[in-house]
Motif scaffolding. Structure first.
Motif, mmCIF file in Angstrom:
data_model
loop_
_atom_site.group_PDB
_atom_site.id
_atom_site.type_symbol
_atom_site.label_atom_id
_atom_site.label_comp_id
_atom_site.label_asym_id
_atom_site.label_seq_id
_atom_site.Cartn_x
_atom_site.Cartn_y
_atom_site.Cartn_z
ATOM 1 N N LEU A 64 -0.598 44.242 60.594
ATOM 2 C CA LEU A 64 -2.021 44.453 60.429
ATOM 3 C C LEU A 64 -2.630 45.654 59.145
ATOM 4 C CD1 LEU A 64 -4.393 46.126 63.582
ATOM 5 C CD2 LEU A 64 -4.178 46.885 60.849
ATOM 6 N N VAL A 65 -2.089 46.494 58.991
ATOM 7 C CA VAL A 65 -1.453 46.905 57.646
ATOM 8 C C VAL A 65 -1.960 46.096 56.318
ATOM 9 C CG1 VAL A 65 -1.133 48.654 56.101
ATOM 10 C CG2 VAL A 65 -0.696 49.086 58.480
ATOM 11 N N ASN A 66 -1.325 45.139 56.675
ATOM 12 C CA ASN A 66 -1.535 44.285 54.996
ATOM 13 C C ASN A 66 -2.521 43.484 55.377
ATOM 14 O OD1 ASN A 66 2.131 43.936 56.219
ATOM 15 N ND2 ASN A 66 1.439 44.276 53.499
ATOM 16 N N TRP A 67 -3.605 42.631 56.360
ATOM 17 C CA TRP A 67 -4.140 41.884 56.838
ATOM 18 C C TRP A 67 -5.485 42.877 56.050
ATOM 19 C CZ3 TRP A 67 -3.697 40.504 62.753
ATOM 20 C CH2 TRP A 67 -2.987 39.751 62.696
ATOM 21 N N LEU A 68 -5.829 44.510 56.454
ATOM 22 C CA LEU A 68 -6.585 45.491 54.795
ATOM 23 C C LEU A 68 -6.334 45.485 54.293
ATOM 24 C CD1 LEU A 68 -6.022 48.437 58.542
ATOM 25 C CD2 LEU A 68 -7.980 46.751 58.053
ATOM 26 N N ILE A 69 -4.972 45.416 53.695
ATOM 27 C CA ILE A 69 -5.005 45.295 52.571
ATOM 28 C C ILE A 69 -5.291 44.494 51.277
ATOM 29 C CG2 ILE A 69 -2.890 45.536 50.275
ATOM 30 C CD1 ILE A 69 -1.720 47.378 52.119
ATOM 31 N N MET A 70 -4.925 43.114 51.577
ATOM 32 C CA MET A 70 -5.486 41.821 51.768
ATOM 33 C C MET A 70 -6.394 41.731 50.881
ATOM 34 S SD MET A 70 -1.861 39.307 52.927
ATOM 35 C CE MET A 70 -2.436 39.135 54.660
ATOM 36 N N PRO A 71 -7.612 41.671 51.394
ATOM 37 C CA PRO A 71 -8.345 41.330 50.526
ATOM 38 C C PRO A 71 -9.172 42.429 50.050
ATOM 39 C CG PRO A 71 -8.383 41.580 53.402
ATOM 40 C CD PRO A 71 -7.404 41.462 52.522
ATOM 41 N N LEU A 72 -9.158 42.805 50.509
ATOM 42 C CA LEU A 72 -9.792 44.720 49.101
ATOM 43 C C LEU A 72 -8.717 44.211 47.643
ATOM 44 C CD1 LEU A 72 -10.977 47.098 48.486
ATOM 45 C CD2 LEU A 72 -9.323 48.304 49.562
ATOM 46 N N ALA A 73 -7.472 43.931 47.749
ATOM 47 C CA ALA A 73 -6.433 43.378 46.414
ATOM 48 C C ALA A 73 -7.399 42.373 46.270
ATOM 49 C CB ALA A 73 -5.692 43.826 47.121
ATOM 50 N N ASN A 74 -7.403 41.219 46.808
ATOM 51 C CA ASN A 74 -8.287 39.653 46.271
ATOM 52 C C ASN A 74 -9.303 40.382 45.279
ATOM 53 O OD1 ASN A 74 -7.479 37.674 45.677
ATOM 54 N ND2 ASN A 74 -9.317 37.370 46.911
ATOM 55 N N VAL A 171 -5.644 50.515 70.686
ATOM 56 C CA VAL A 171 -3.663 51.094 71.193
ATOM 57 C C VAL A 171 -3.408 49.542 70.668
ATOM 58 C CG1 VAL A 171 -4.286 50.234 73.351
ATOM 59 C CG2 VAL A 171 -2.503 52.162 72.433
ATOM 60 N N SER A 172 -3.978 48.275 71.010
ATOM 61 C CA SER A 172 -2.984 46.757 70.462
ATOM 62 C C SER A 172 -3.403 46.921 68.821
ATOM 63 C CB SER A 172 -3.856 45.568 70.619
ATOM 64 O OG SER A 172 -4.900 46.139 72.419
ATOM 65 N N CYS A 173 -4.618 47.757 68.608
ATOM 66 C CA CYS A 173 -4.437 47.852 66.856
ATOM 67 C C CYS A 173 -3.202 48.109 66.308
ATOM 68 C CB CYS A 173 -5.135 47.701 66.120
ATOM 69 S SG CYS A 173 -7.091 46.517 66.265
ATOM 70 N N ALA A 174 -3.508 49.931 66.861
ATOM 71 C CA ALA A 174 -2.292 50.382 66.883
ATOM 72 C C ALA A 174 -0.550 49.578 66.545
ATOM 73 C CB ALA A 174 -2.163 51.882 67.747
ATOM 74 N N MET A 175 -0.453 49.217 68.126
ATOM 75 C CA MET A 175 0.144 47.966 67.574
ATOM 76 C C MET A 175 1.320 47.743 66.765
ATOM 77 S SD MET A 175 3.194 45.701 68.916
ATOM 78 C CE MET A 175 1.471 45.084 69.200
ATOM 79 N N LEU A 176 -0.150 46.714 66.316
ATOM 80 C CA LEU A 176 0.404 46.027 65.170
ATOM 81 C C LEU A 176 0.003 46.867 64.247
ATOM 82 C CD1 LEU A 176 -2.727 43.596 67.068
ATOM 83 C CD2 LEU A 176 0.266 43.080 66.362
ATOM 84 N N SER A 177 -0.362 47.453 63.605
ATOM 85 C CA SER A 177 -0.352 48.616 62.152
ATOM 86 C C SER A 177 1.311 48.639 62.088
ATOM 87 C CB SER A 177 -1.313 49.606 62.717
ATOM 88 O OG SER A 177 -2.290 49.237 62.492
#
Length: 468
Positions: A64-74, A171-177
């Motif tokens: 999930l952290v990568n999902w947040l980073i990738m669009p911003l980095a692009n 909490v689901s997002c937290a686990m995926l983080s």
């Protein structure tokens, strides 16, 4: 000035505390920050959205952290991927303070106190000076985990099914983080609330139980979508088991004694101020919501206890409970009246002022003279030295991660560095050791007490020296 308009000063300090994170976005990579820059670049390049890939292999971590980073980095350019990862961490840290402000207003119906509590959290030494900007997974994990804890608490108090559903999503997002430990923090809140009859009747109602059961849906969907789901879940569980295994009895006993003091120091000035004011019996005002205060205290204590009693694990694992500790500490300081709040505001202002000195002078000096800038320079030197030949990586230490992060950021859209394939016969590999079986030593780079070796095979070696 402090006495004339303390709420306005508190707001200004919150804004300055948030602003103090801006210079940290531009630091050189430090520690193991390269993990999230590298994995984000590899996932983007391979178009693999479900597995966190590092050095061409599954890293076994939720993405999930990568999902947040990738669009911003692009958006800002992959050469600035380090800024993107730090932006995500800083946004999560400020979001965590925002959650606390929201929780404080809901619990105590006092906007001034809620703002004071948010400042107390933002001023925690470990969060303000280090963890809050470091681009590890911890700030994002803490944002989602604490958000889940806060919304579960409010859902139970207000008997609000909507907030309960939000808590399940968080909490689901937290686990995926990061890890399953999100459910331990979340369950701790539920356990404390179950001791209260009104909350218990709501949480054990059929509708609430159904909503809570949905917390299993997201991790189930993610694990079942992976090609080797069992390996991911087993790996995440084994990390938890490893941290509760005693390897050094004497060291464990020493940890039991020192951990509370170390934690109090890292979570100061809020914690030490609260202890000081309580110890000196300066709490002049009665607690208007004693039930709420006790609940917060119990949740914080039960959340910290497993990490205190665990033989292993650092302060960063407590990040999701930092806001709760700040809430309890801020409430104690608040009850010390105007003098206690004035004292606290002075300390908060002082540590925020020090943060600017740290971010603008001290840490940049450290990075330019000891560790940080030299990694970026070494990466450029390695690119020039290996031009025209395949380059691989076989070093997962912080030095290898940082150098690889810079190399990958400079070569996209070309493929990021990966482990050398079996039987490779021409090119270079970055290695932590001078292993003749892996290749001949072409260069040795000595950086801040560490060494990394550039090994070569085939025509890439040329007239490479044995050492440099």
């Amino acid at each position: 000035m402090l006495n004339r308009n303390p709420e306005k000063l508190t707001l200004w300090l919150v804004l300055l505390g948030a602003l103090s994170f801006a210079p940290t976005l531009f630091f050189y990579l430090t520690g193991e920050e390269g993990i999230y820059t590298i994995t984000s670049m590899e996932m983007w390049h391979s178009q693999n959205w479900l597995q966190q890939i590092m050095y061409g292999a599954d890293n076994g971590r939720p993405p999930l952290v990568n999902w947040l980073i990738m669009p911003l980095a692009n958006l800002i350019g992959w050469q600035h991927v380090a800024i993107a990862t730090r932006t995500v961490s800083v946004a999560a840290t400020l979001g965590m303070a925002g959650w606390l402000y929201w929780l404080g207003r809901r619990l105590f119906a006092d906007k001034s106190f809620a703002l004071f509590a948010a400042l107390a959290a933002l001023s925690l030494a470990d969060l303000l000076l280090y963890r809050g900007w470091l681009s590890y997974t911890d700030p994002v994990f803490a944002f989602f985990t604490f958000g889940a804890m806060a919304t579960l608490w409010i859902a139970a108090l207000e008997r609000h099914k909507g907030w309960l559903l939000v808590s399940v999503l968080l909490v689901s997002c937290a686990m995926l983080s990061k890890a399953f430990t999100a459910y331990i923090f979340y369950g701790t809140v539920g356990l404390v609330l179950l001791w209260q009859r009104p909350a218990r009747s709501f949480l054990l109602s059929p509708t609430a139980l159904f909503i809570l059961a949905l917390a299993l849906a997201v991790p189930f969907a993610w694990f079942t979508s992976l090609p080797h789901a069992g390996g991911h879940s087993a790996g995440m569980l084994s990390e938890i088991v490893q941290k509760i295994s005693i390897q050094d009895g004497a060291g464990y006993l020493a940890r039991l004694v020192t951990y509370p003091l170390e934690t109090a120091i890292w979570l100061s000035p809020t914690v030490l101020l609260a202890v000081y004011l309580w110890w000196r019996k300066r709490l002049m005002l009665p607690e208007t919501r004693p039930d709420v205060f006790r609940t917060g205290l119990f949740i914080a204590a039960l959340s910290v206890a497993p990490y205190w009693l665990s033989p292993q694990g650092g302060i960063r694992y407590l990040l999701p409970v930092y806001p709760l500790v700040a809430l309890v500490g801020a409430r104690i300081i608040w009850r010390a009246g105007e003098s206690g709040r004035t004292l606290a505001l002075r300390w908060f202002a002082s540590i925020i002022a020090f943060k600017f000195v740290f971010a603008l002078i001290l840490f940049p000096y450290y990075q330019s003279h000891y560790r940080g800038e030299n990694y970026a320079q070494a990466a450029q030197t390695i690119v020039e030295r290996t031009q025209g030949f395949p380059l691989y990586i076989n070093d997962s230490r912080s030095i290898g991660l940082s150098i690889t992060g810079y190399i990958d950021a400079g070569r996209l859209p070309q493929a990021p560095l990966v482990h050398p394939p079996a039987g490779w016969d021409d090119g270079f590999v970055l290695s932590p050791v001078p292993d003749e079986r892996a290749g001949r030593v072409a260069e040795t780079y000595k950086l801040a007490g560490d060494e990394i070796y550039l090994l070569c095979r085939g025509s890439a070696c040329g007239d490479a020296p044995v050492d440099k």
